[in-house]
Motif scaffolding. Structure first.
Motif, PDB file in Angstrom:
ATOM      1  N   GLN A 128       0.831  -1.206   0.000  1.00  0.00           N
ATOM      2  CA  GLN A 128       0.000   0.000   0.000  1.00  0.00           C
ATOM      3  C   GLN A 128       0.868   1.260   0.000  1.00  0.00           C
ATOM      4  OE1 GLN A 128      -3.078  -0.038   2.966  1.00  0.00           O
ATOM      5  NE2 GLN A 128      -3.546   2.146   2.734  1.00  0.00           N
ATOM      6  N   ILE A 129       1.955   1.235   0.760  1.00  0.00           N
ATOM      7  CA  ILE A 129       2.851   2.387   0.809  1.00  0.00           C
ATOM      8  C   ILE A 129       3.520   2.592  -0.547  1.00  0.00           C
ATOM      9  CG2 ILE A 129       4.880   3.382   1.910  1.00  0.00           C
ATOM     10  CD1 ILE A 129       2.358   3.235   3.685  1.00  0.00           C
ATOM     11  N   PHE A 130       3.951   1.510  -1.183  1.00  0.00           N
ATOM     12  CA  PHE A 130       4.595   1.662  -2.488  1.00  0.00           C
ATOM     13  C   PHE A 130       3.595   2.105  -3.553  1.00  0.00           C
ATOM     14  CE2 PHE A 130       8.275  -0.344  -0.621  1.00  0.00           C
ATOM     15  CZ  PHE A 130       9.322   0.240  -1.322  1.00  0.00           C
ATOM     16  N   ASP A 131       2.348   1.701  -3.434  1.00  0.00           N
ATOM     17  CA  ASP A 131       1.325   2.215  -4.351  1.00  0.00           C
ATOM     18  C   ASP A 131       1.209   3.736  -4.200  1.00  0.00           C
ATOM     19  OD1 ASP A 131       0.785  -0.300  -5.346  1.00  0.00           O
ATOM     20  OD2 ASP A 131      -1.013  -0.616  -4.121  1.00  0.00           O
ATOM     21  N   GLU A 132       1.261   4.219  -2.951  1.00  0.00           N
ATOM     22  CA  GLU A 132       1.188   5.656  -2.707  1.00  0.00           C
ATOM     23  C   GLU A 132       2.420   6.371  -3.280  1.00  0.00           C
ATOM     24  OE1 GLU A 132       0.754   6.063   1.493  1.00  0.00           O
ATOM     25  OE2 GLU A 132      -1.219   5.082   1.551  1.00  0.00           O
ATOM     26  N   ILE A 133       3.586   5.765  -3.101  1.00  0.00           N
ATOM     27  CA  ILE A 133       4.817   6.353  -3.633  1.00  0.00           C
ATOM     28  C   ILE A 133       4.765   6.440  -5.153  1.00  0.00           C
ATOM     29  CG2 ILE A 133       7.299   5.978  -3.947  1.00  0.00           C
ATOM     30  CD1 ILE A 133       7.327   4.754  -1.109  1.00  0.00           C
ATOM     31  N   HIS A 134       4.290   5.371  -5.797  1.00  0.00           N
ATOM     32  CA  HIS A 134       4.222   5.353  -7.263  1.00  0.00           C
ATOM     33  C   HIS A 134       3.229   6.391  -7.790  1.00  0.00           C
ATOM     34  CE1 HIS A 134       5.915   1.003  -7.195  1.00  0.00           C
ATOM     35  NE2 HIS A 134       6.873   1.862  -7.482  1.00  0.00           N
ATOM     36  N   MET A 135       2.129   6.579  -7.077  1.00  0.00           N
ATOM     37  CA  MET A 135       1.153   7.591  -7.496  1.00  0.00           C
ATOM     38  C   MET A 135       1.770   8.988  -7.407  1.00  0.00           C
ATOM     39  SD  MET A 135      -2.658   8.350  -5.960  1.00  0.00           S
ATOM     40  CE  MET A 135      -3.144   6.658  -6.309  1.00  0.00           C
ATOM     41  N   SER A 184      15.015   0.703  -3.422  1.00  0.00           N
ATOM     42  CA  SER A 184      15.705   0.263  -4.641  1.00  0.00           C
ATOM     43  C   SER A 184      15.059  -0.986  -5.228  1.00  0.00           C
ATOM     44  CB  SER A 184      17.182  -0.021  -4.342  1.00  0.00           C
ATOM     45  OG  SER A 184      17.853   1.134  -3.898  1.00  0.00           O
ATOM     46  N   LYS A 185      14.650  -1.887  -4.354  1.00  0.00           N
ATOM     47  CA  LYS A 185      14.114  -3.164  -4.828  1.00  0.00           C
ATOM     48  C   LYS A 185      12.686  -3.059  -5.346  1.00  0.00           C
ATOM     49  CE  LYS A 185      13.860  -8.061  -3.546  1.00  0.00           C
ATOM     50  NZ  LYS A 185      14.827  -8.527  -4.567  1.00  0.00           N
ATOM     51  N   TYR A 186      11.876  -2.176  -4.750  1.00  0.00           N
ATOM     52  CA  TYR A 186      10.446  -2.204  -5.055  1.00  0.00           C
ATOM     53  C   TYR A 186       9.906  -1.003  -5.825  1.00  0.00           C
ATOM     54  CZ  TYR A 186      10.393  -6.298  -2.124  1.00  0.00           C
ATOM     55  OH  TYR A 186      10.647  -7.536  -1.611  1.00  0.00           O
ATOM     56  N   LEU A 187      10.734   0.001  -6.098  1.00  0.00           N
ATOM     57  CA  LEU A 187      10.280   1.045  -7.016  1.00  0.00           C
ATOM     58  C   LEU A 187      10.138   0.446  -8.417  1.00  0.00           C
ATOM     59  CD1 LEU A 187      12.348   4.198  -5.985  1.00  0.00           C
ATOM     60  CD2 LEU A 187       9.905   3.806  -5.654  1.00  0.00           C
ATOM     61  N   ASN A 188       9.131   0.892  -9.131  1.00  0.00           N
ATOM     62  CA  ASN A 188       8.837   0.333 -10.453  1.00  0.00           C
ATOM     63  C   ASN A 188       9.623   1.090 -11.526  1.00  0.00           C
ATOM     64  OD1 ASN A 188       7.796  -0.696 -12.809  1.00  0.00           O
ATOM     65  ND2 ASN A 188       5.664  -0.228 -12.342  1.00  0.00           N
ATOM     66  N   PRO A 189      10.646   0.449 -12.138  1.00  0.00           N
ATOM     67  CA  PRO A 189      11.461   1.150 -13.137  1.00  0.00           C
ATOM     68  C   PRO A 189      10.703   1.457 -14.426  1.00  0.00           C
ATOM     69  CG  PRO A 189      12.078  -1.166 -13.021  1.00  0.00           C
ATOM     70  CD  PRO A 189      11.111  -0.924 -11.904  1.00  0.00           C
ATOM     71  N   GLU A 190       9.517   0.869 -14.588  1.00  0.00           N
ATOM     72  CA  GLU A 190       8.725   1.167 -15.779  1.00  0.00           C
ATOM     73  C   GLU A 190       8.130   2.581 -15.733  1.00  0.00           C
ATOM     74  OE1 GLU A 190       5.809  -1.856 -16.284  1.00  0.00           O
ATOM     75  OE2 GLU A 190       7.287  -3.468 -16.575  1.00  0.00           O
ATOM     76  N   ARG A 237      14.550  14.887 -15.516  1.00  0.00           N
ATOM     77  CA  ARG A 237      13.146  15.277 -15.493  1.00  0.00           C
ATOM     78  C   ARG A 237      12.235  14.035 -15.521  1.00  0.00           C
ATOM     79  NH1 ARG A 237      13.066  19.750 -18.931  1.00  0.00           N
ATOM     80  NH2 ARG A 237      13.651  20.898 -17.063  1.00  0.00           N
ATOM     81  N   GLY A 238      11.328  13.946 -14.563  1.00  0.00           N
ATOM     82  CA  GLY A 238      10.414  12.815 -14.471  1.00  0.00           C
ATOM     83  C   GLY A 238      10.994  11.608 -13.771  1.00  0.00           C
ATOM     84  N   SER A 239      12.254  11.679 -13.368  1.00  0.00           N
ATOM     85  CA  SER A 239      12.909  10.540 -12.709  1.00  0.00           C
ATOM     86  C   SER A 239      12.655  10.575 -11.206  1.00  0.00           C
ATOM     87  CB  SER A 239      14.412  10.570 -12.976  1.00  0.00           C
ATOM     88  OG  SER A 239      15.019  11.639 -12.263  1.00  0.00           O
ATOM     89  N   ILE A 240      13.165   9.546 -10.519  1.00  0.00           N
ATOM     90  CA  ILE A 240      13.124   9.521  -9.058  1.00  0.00           C
ATOM     91  C   ILE A 240      14.530   9.266  -8.553  1.00  0.00           C
ATOM     92  CG2 ILE A 240      12.622   7.031  -8.815  1.00  0.00           C
ATOM     93  CD1 ILE A 240      10.651   7.854  -6.533  1.00  0.00           C
ATOM     94  N   ILE A 241      14.899   9.952  -7.478  1.00  0.00           N
ATOM     95  CA  ILE A 241      16.235   9.815  -6.906  1.00  0.00           C
ATOM     96  C   ILE A 241      16.095   9.379  -5.455  1.00  0.00           C
ATOM     97  CG2 ILE A 241      18.414  10.967  -6.380  1.00  0.00           C
ATOM     98  CD1 ILE A 241      17.728  12.999  -8.584  1.00  0.00           C
ATOM     99  N   ILE A 242      16.726   8.268  -5.095  1.00  0.00           N
ATOM    100  CA  ILE A 242      16.713   7.787  -3.713  1.00  0.00           C
ATOM    101  C   ILE A 242      17.879   8.447  -2.986  1.00  0.00           C
ATOM    102  CG2 ILE A 242      16.786   5.770  -2.211  1.00  0.00           C
ATOM    103  CD1 ILE A 242      15.900   4.089  -4.640  1.00  0.00           C
ATOM    104  N   ALA A 243      17.580   9.147  -1.914  1.00  0.00           N
ATOM    105  CA  ALA A 243      18.592   9.929  -1.205  1.00  0.00           C
ATOM    106  C   ALA A 243      18.402   9.796   0.297  1.00  0.00           C
ATOM    107  CB  ALA A 243      18.497  11.395  -1.625  1.00  0.00           C
TER     108      ALA A 243
END
Length: 350
Positions: free
Chosen positions: A149-156, A182-188, A228-234
């Protein structure tokens, strides 16, 4: 009941075995529950830890440290004292330390969570007489949602930012949450980059055989258009720093159990907060303690008095011990106004 483990000025000490567990001062022999800096400190002559902690311990404490590793379930004897490691589910390589001597069993849990994150070996309860537990989130208000559920929120959130041409800066501690992200973010959904601190930890783990995607490190040589449009884990330490300016326009989010409380994201200069923690919530703490069968519980670092009082009211011998452990999530102030006057009522309410 014997005092198999004692709380001293240097750390948790086993006199019979002549070793310490997660000492906060340099000692000759240190058994380490996990590689976070408040539990694994520099300067000890010899370290013992789980094998999956090895790459990060060497990264943080130095390649030349004297380090012995074990797998979960392995047992060694130190001056006649039995020592074995069991999974705590906190981060990769995190372990509970079981100490047994003359029929007396103590378990030092270190930091732990019961939620199976799919990247750490899940928490395994260990029967014991005395259980030393963390209490970082030992308030009934802290109850975690399912990870999906948390990752669904992050992806939205990421999709919304990308549609506006923004970079998504997602903050989680470099050791722990950063590997889950890193493991569960959707690279698509777009490109994924890593802050240097996260990239260094991931590289050490990947080189040791841990299954984490190998994403590129953010760099000044990468054009602004590519971000632009990317995500950065920091790491959270980037909040409010000049490092962020190169990614404008951006949206900043922080992943932490403290995000359960309204207002924390504003205090950290974040646009969004996601409730994702590597620690046990209130119900999980109680479940873990019950599963050990321990009649004696010692609470450390966190809301110690709250959980100790709750356990005493239920017939356990529970006390508080001072340590110099913090939490990789403990840089938020306490919210004493949230303490329930009736913990039972708060525990069962929605």
């Amino acid at each position: 009941m014997s005092q198999l483990l004692k709380f001293t000025q240097k750390g948790i000490f086993c006199e019979e075995g002549n070793f310490y567990i997660d000492p906060w001062r340099p000692v000759d022999f240190a058994i380490i529950t996990h590689a976070h800096s408040d539990h694994a400190r520099y300067g000890c002559k010899h370290y013992l830890a789980h094998k999956d902690s090895k790459p990060v311990l060497r990264l943080r404490l130095g390649e030349n440290i004297s380090l012995q590793t074990l797998d979960y379930g392995d047992t060694i004897y130190i001056n006649g004292v039995s020592v074995s490691l069991y999974p705590s589910g906190h981060i990769i390589g995190a372990a509970q330390i079981k100490v047994e001597y003359k029929g007396e069993i103590w378990v030092v849990a270190g930091d732990y969570k019961l939620q199976n994150d799919g990247i750490c070996t899940p928490f395994e309860p260990v029967k014991c007489h005395t259980f030393i537990t963390e209490s970082t989130f030992a308030l009934p208000v802290y109850r975690w949602k399912p990870q999906k559920q948390i990752f669904d929120e992050i992806h939205m959130w990421w999709r919304q930012n990308a549609s506006k041409g923004k970079v998504s800066i997602l903050c989680g501690y470099a050791l722990g949450k950063a590997q889950r992200l890193s493991k569960y973010l959707n690279p698509e959904l777009g490109k994924i980059f890593l802050h240097g601190a996260v990239a260094n930890v991931n590289a050490a783990l990947i080189n040791s055989g841990i299954d984490i995607p190998d994403y590129p490190k953010s760099s000044s040589t990468i054009s602004k258009n590519e971000y632009r449009g990317s995500i950065i884990i920091a790491p959270p330490s980037v909040a409010g720093t000049p490092w962020l300016k190169k990614f404008e326009p951006y949206s900043l989010a922080i992943c932490s159990g403290w995000m359960q409380i309204r207002g924390n994201q504003r205090r950290r200069n974040a646009d969004v907060g996601f409730v994702l923690s590597d620690h046990a919530d209130w119900n999980a703490l109680l479940s873990a303690i019950e599963a050990t069968g321990a009649e004696h519980v010692i609470a450390t670092h966190g809301y110690t008095e709250i959980i100790a009082r709750y356990l005493r009211e239920r017939g356990l011998h529970a006390e508080v011990a001072y340590t110099e452990f913090g939490s990789e999530e403990s840089d938020f102030s306490d919210y004493e106004e949230l303490l329930p006057s009736n913990i039972d009522k708060a525990q069962t309410s929605d």
